[in-house]
Design a protein around this motif. Sequence first.
Motif, PDB file in Angstrom:
ATOM      1  N   ALA A 182       6.523  12.575  -3.961  1.00  0.00           N
ATOM      2  CA  ALA A 182       7.764  11.866  -4.273  1.00  0.00           C
ATOM      3  C   ALA A 182       7.502  10.386  -4.517  1.00  0.00           C
ATOM      4  N   LEU A 183       6.410   9.879  -3.974  1.00  0.00           N
ATOM      5  CA  LEU A 183       6.037   8.475  -4.168  1.00  0.00           C
ATOM      6  C   LEU A 183       5.865   8.122  -5.628  1.00  0.00           C
ATOM      7  N   PHE A 184       5.532   9.126  -6.433  1.00  0.00           N
ATOM      8  CA  PHE A 184       5.201   8.806  -7.813  1.00  0.00           C
ATOM      9  C   PHE A 184       6.253   9.262  -8.799  1.00  0.00           C
ATOM     10  N   GLN A 185       7.473   9.418  -8.297  1.00  0.00           N
ATOM     11  CA  GLN A 185       8.560   9.704  -9.218  1.00  0.00           C
ATOM     12  C   GLN A 185       8.928   8.437  -9.990  1.00  0.00           C
ATOM     13  N   ASP A 186       9.593   8.674 -11.117  1.00  0.00           N
ATOM     14  CA  ASP A 186       9.816   7.561 -12.040  1.00  0.00           C
ATOM     15  C   ASP A 186      10.605   6.398 -11.457  1.00  0.00           C
ATOM     16  N   ASP A 187      11.526   6.711 -10.569  1.00  0.00           N
ATOM     17  CA  ASP A 187      12.392   5.624 -10.102  1.00  0.00           C
ATOM     18  C   ASP A 187      11.765   4.814  -8.970  1.00  0.00           C
ATOM     19  N   VAL A 188      10.539   5.160  -8.580  1.00  0.00           N
ATOM     20  CA  VAL A 188       9.887   4.391  -7.524  1.00  0.00           C
ATOM     21  C   VAL A 188       9.122   3.237  -8.167  1.00  0.00           C
ATOM     22  N   ALA A 189       9.534   2.022  -7.852  1.00  0.00           N
ATOM     23  CA  ALA A 189       8.841   0.860  -8.411  1.00  0.00           C
ATOM     24  C   ALA A 189       8.461  -0.077  -7.274  1.00  0.00           C
ATOM     25  N   PHE A 190       7.258  -0.608  -7.371  1.00  0.00           N
ATOM     26  CA  PHE A 190       6.767  -1.481  -6.310  1.00  0.00           C
ATOM     27  C   PHE A 190       6.876  -2.940  -6.740  1.00  0.00           C
ATOM     28  N   GLN A 191       6.895  -3.803  -5.765  1.00  0.00           N
ATOM     29  CA  GLN A 191       6.832  -5.231  -6.046  1.00  0.00           C
ATOM     30  C   GLN A 191       5.410  -5.573  -6.478  1.00  0.00           C
ATOM     31  N   ALA A 205       0.851  -1.186   0.000  1.00  0.00           N
ATOM     32  CA  ALA A 205       0.000   0.000   0.000  1.00  0.00           C
ATOM     33  C   ALA A 205       0.887   1.237   0.000  1.00  0.00           C
ATOM     34  N   ALA A 206       0.437   2.277  -0.702  1.00  0.00           N
ATOM     35  CA  ALA A 206       1.157   3.557  -0.697  1.00  0.00           C
ATOM     36  C   ALA A 206       0.220   4.612  -0.126  1.00  0.00           C
ATOM     37  N   VAL A 207       0.744   5.411   0.794  1.00  0.00           N
ATOM     38  CA  VAL A 207      -0.072   6.446   1.433  1.00  0.00           C
ATOM     39  C   VAL A 207       0.518   7.794   1.054  1.00  0.00           C
ATOM     40  N   MET A 208      -0.271   8.632   0.404  1.00  0.00           N
ATOM     41  CA  MET A 208       0.265   9.904  -0.066  1.00  0.00           C
ATOM     42  C   MET A 208      -0.440  11.083   0.596  1.00  0.00           C
ATOM     43  N   ALA A 209       0.356  12.019   1.095  1.00  0.00           N
ATOM     44  CA  ALA A 209      -0.192  13.225   1.718  1.00  0.00           C
ATOM     45  C   ALA A 209       0.341  14.437   0.955  1.00  0.00           C
ATOM     46  N   PRO A 210      -0.359  15.563   1.012  1.00  0.00           N
ATOM     47  CA  PRO A 210       0.050  16.714   0.198  1.00  0.00           C
ATOM     48  C   PRO A 210       1.263  17.467   0.735  1.00  0.00           C
ATOM     49  N   THR A 211       1.571  17.338   2.022  1.00  0.00           N
ATOM     50  CA  THR A 211       2.732  18.047   2.556  1.00  0.00           C
ATOM     51  C   THR A 211       3.608  17.082   3.343  1.00  0.00           C
ATOM     52  N   GLU A 212       4.883  17.476   3.525  1.00  0.00           N
ATOM     53  CA  GLU A 212       5.797  16.626   4.284  1.00  0.00           C
ATOM     54  C   GLU A 212       5.332  16.492   5.726  1.00  0.00           C
ATOM     55  N   LEU A 213       4.795  17.587   6.238  1.00  0.00           N
ATOM     56  CA  LEU A 213       4.351  17.607   7.626  1.00  0.00           C
ATOM     57  C   LEU A 213       3.294  16.528   7.860  1.00  0.00           C
ATOM     58  N   LEU A 214       2.319  16.498   6.978  1.00  0.00           N
ATOM     59  CA  LEU A 214       1.238  15.523   7.093  1.00  0.00           C
ATOM     60  C   LEU A 214       1.739  14.116   6.841  1.00  0.00           C
ATOM     61  N   ALA A 215       2.596  13.988   5.823  1.00  0.00           N
ATOM     62  CA  ALA A 215       3.117  12.680   5.485  1.00  0.00           C
ATOM     63  C   ALA A 215       3.895  12.125   6.673  1.00  0.00           C
ATOM     64  N   GLU A 216       4.683  12.986   7.285  1.00  0.00           N
ATOM     65  CA  GLU A 216       5.485  12.606   8.439  1.00  0.00           C
ATOM     66  C   GLU A 216       4.584  12.105   9.563  1.00  0.00           C
ATOM     67  N   GLN A 217       3.482  12.788   9.773  1.00  0.00           N
ATOM     68  CA  GLN A 217       2.563  12.393  10.824  1.00  0.00           C
ATOM     69  C   GLN A 217       1.920  11.033  10.530  1.00  0.00           C
TER      70      GLN A 217
END
Length: 695
Positions: A383-392, A323-335
């Motif tokens: 950043a989760l959806f940058q090109d070099d991010v690949a999931f299993q 699963a990938a969890v995406m938030a709009p800001t680093e602050l939120l993502a960090e939380q």
Amino acid sequence: MEGLAAPQPVTALRRVGPAMQERLAKLGIGSVVDLLFHLPSRYQDRTRIVPIGSLRPGDHAVVEGELSAAEVKVGRRRMLLAQLVDGTGTIVLRFFYFTAAQQASLTRGTRLRCFGEVRPGATGLEMVHPEYRRPNGDQPPAVEEHLTPIYPTTEGLQQTTLRQLTDQALDLLTQGELPLLELLPAELLPAGGELPLAEALHFLHRPPPDAPLALLADGRHPAQQRLAFEELLAHHLSLRQLRLASNRQRAPALRPRRALVEALLAALPFSLTAAQQRVWGEIADDLAQFHPMMRLVQGDVGSGKTVVAALAALRAVEAEHQAAVMAPTELLAEQHFRNFSHWLTPLGIEVAWLAGKLKGKARKAALERILSGEVGVVVGTHALFQDDVAFQALGLVIVDEQHRFGVHQRLALREKGARAGRQPHQLIMTATPIPRTLAMTAYADLDLSTIDELPPGRTPVETAVLPDSRRDEVVARVAGACAEGRQAYWVCTVIEESELLEAQAAADTAALLQQMLPQLRVGLVHGRLKADEKEQVMAAFKGGELDLLVATTVIEVGVDVPNATLMIIENAERLGLAQLHQLRGRVGRGAGKSHCLLLYHPPLSAMSRSRLAILRESNDGFEIARRDLELRGPGELLGTRQTGLMQLKIADLRRDQALLPAVNRAAGILVRQAPERIPALVRRWVAGGDRYGTV
Ligand code: ADP
Ligand code: MG
């Protein structure tokens, strides 16, 4: 029908060659019909001659009179000044650029008809560079028969050209050469708005002299409403098609294999509310399907969306996906990262962190573990959806605070996550409450779940509305709360939407408050700080090393500090209710009684007073949204902050909300009774609409 016979290209019109075709293409105009849907953005009234004595600054008007004087002045700048009189008054015509021939023709006694914008000048009203000509002798004054349309245009394309082309298109329309332009049966149109499309288009391109200009400028004329209705319907249908398309796509069916969900539920220090259980049930059902879930979960601030998201992530992991969890800001993502780690790590699941500032070795290591599948859940920003991010095996994408992403991002996200013909499921979470009819139109591609209940034991935040002249009292309240070991937020806002000014205001306020309250530890966060600086301050506040946090609206979403029980919001009257409610949601997160003080700068308008009273009376985001909607329409919910939502040309979700029930109804009927008309309708109104049916 447009969809069946090929639409006539603009080159079918006189005077449209390849160069003109290219310019028109820049405006999105490819066919003659497109040209008809390229509507004026405003109108000028050249249908009558206005007495000079009745002109007002800002008017665009035709005047006619005689030149009583004309001279070239040579001062700092050389210019030609002429005075036009008509027996009711005098106006100055000012030219900075003029030819010798012009100068020679503009002499005392010349009769002129001018059109231009009226401005206040040094010696009275004037027109700068008016359009002008000499009326020809004894013929009747040839003013225009219609209001003059002003079209949105592009370089190299004159208004006069656009008018000539639309004239030709309108002629073809009148001659019936553009068949089946009308895609909507009259019975689908909202009552009172059954104007035939051709009539509406004619009216808007060439309004008669007595057309109600103010109504037109507002977009509320029946001809405009007829088109707005069609446009909203087209967008709504395109979103519905998107949903139908997603039903035809394949996704991994995520079904319980291990007891991870049960394990988390057992480990939580609370049990789910009935609303959380219901919504989790809806999600679990969706995840078990072989086609991708597209579900929006709405829930007021503090309603407990995060834990529901965590359950969904666990379901993906127990079904051997990621699963990938995406938030709009680093602050939120960090939380989220902290919460997810706290819940999932004890269950033996690896949670990874991926944000823009993760670089070098650490990033490389994270990417490897994501690709190998050792990582079960990844939390991060875009950043989760940058090109070099690949999931299993990505099975689920969770997006928090959806109102910052529009339908295009939703699509991009899906395409990004797709692998081997399979799409990940998508769960979207938002704390912005959207009334049902609006959600049904604007989010017709999504299924909707609502967590409409807060966890028990919350004490509602008590809210007071105060003039900023009582600031000293407010400062004393801050001192009192902090003396009891509590923490407080002080939120600064400014009039202009400028991050810089806002940051400056917050810095000034922080300095001032520190001076007045030397015993307190005061921190400062604003949008101009670097992400890690911001996080340091937030961490210090969360850790209790700061008593008072002065902030801009950057703290709006998701910040969770249960010990903070007091919030001050300056210039509250300038913010939207939804935003104020979100801000206020930062307090009242622990057991202590919390307060929110809304400061306003007097005088307060009656409207602002009623709006702020709504916040004082209610702590329920949906109730607040509903009442704010009654007062001023959904602009705030779906306004500038949600630019990605729908690219509308004519309709306005705020102004035209009354059309929405009819739009939803008409969509249902069209789908059942005339689905063959839908592609043409979507193509007509939705940019890139072709794409929607195929993804
Ligand atoms: P939001 O919906 O605003 O994202 P959160 O998920 O951050 O809300 O939840 C707010 C707080 O409530 C968190 O501290 C969370 O652990 C807690 N919480 C969530 N669900 C429940 C529940 N059913 N009972 C008690 N507390 C809960
Ligand atoms: Mg949240």
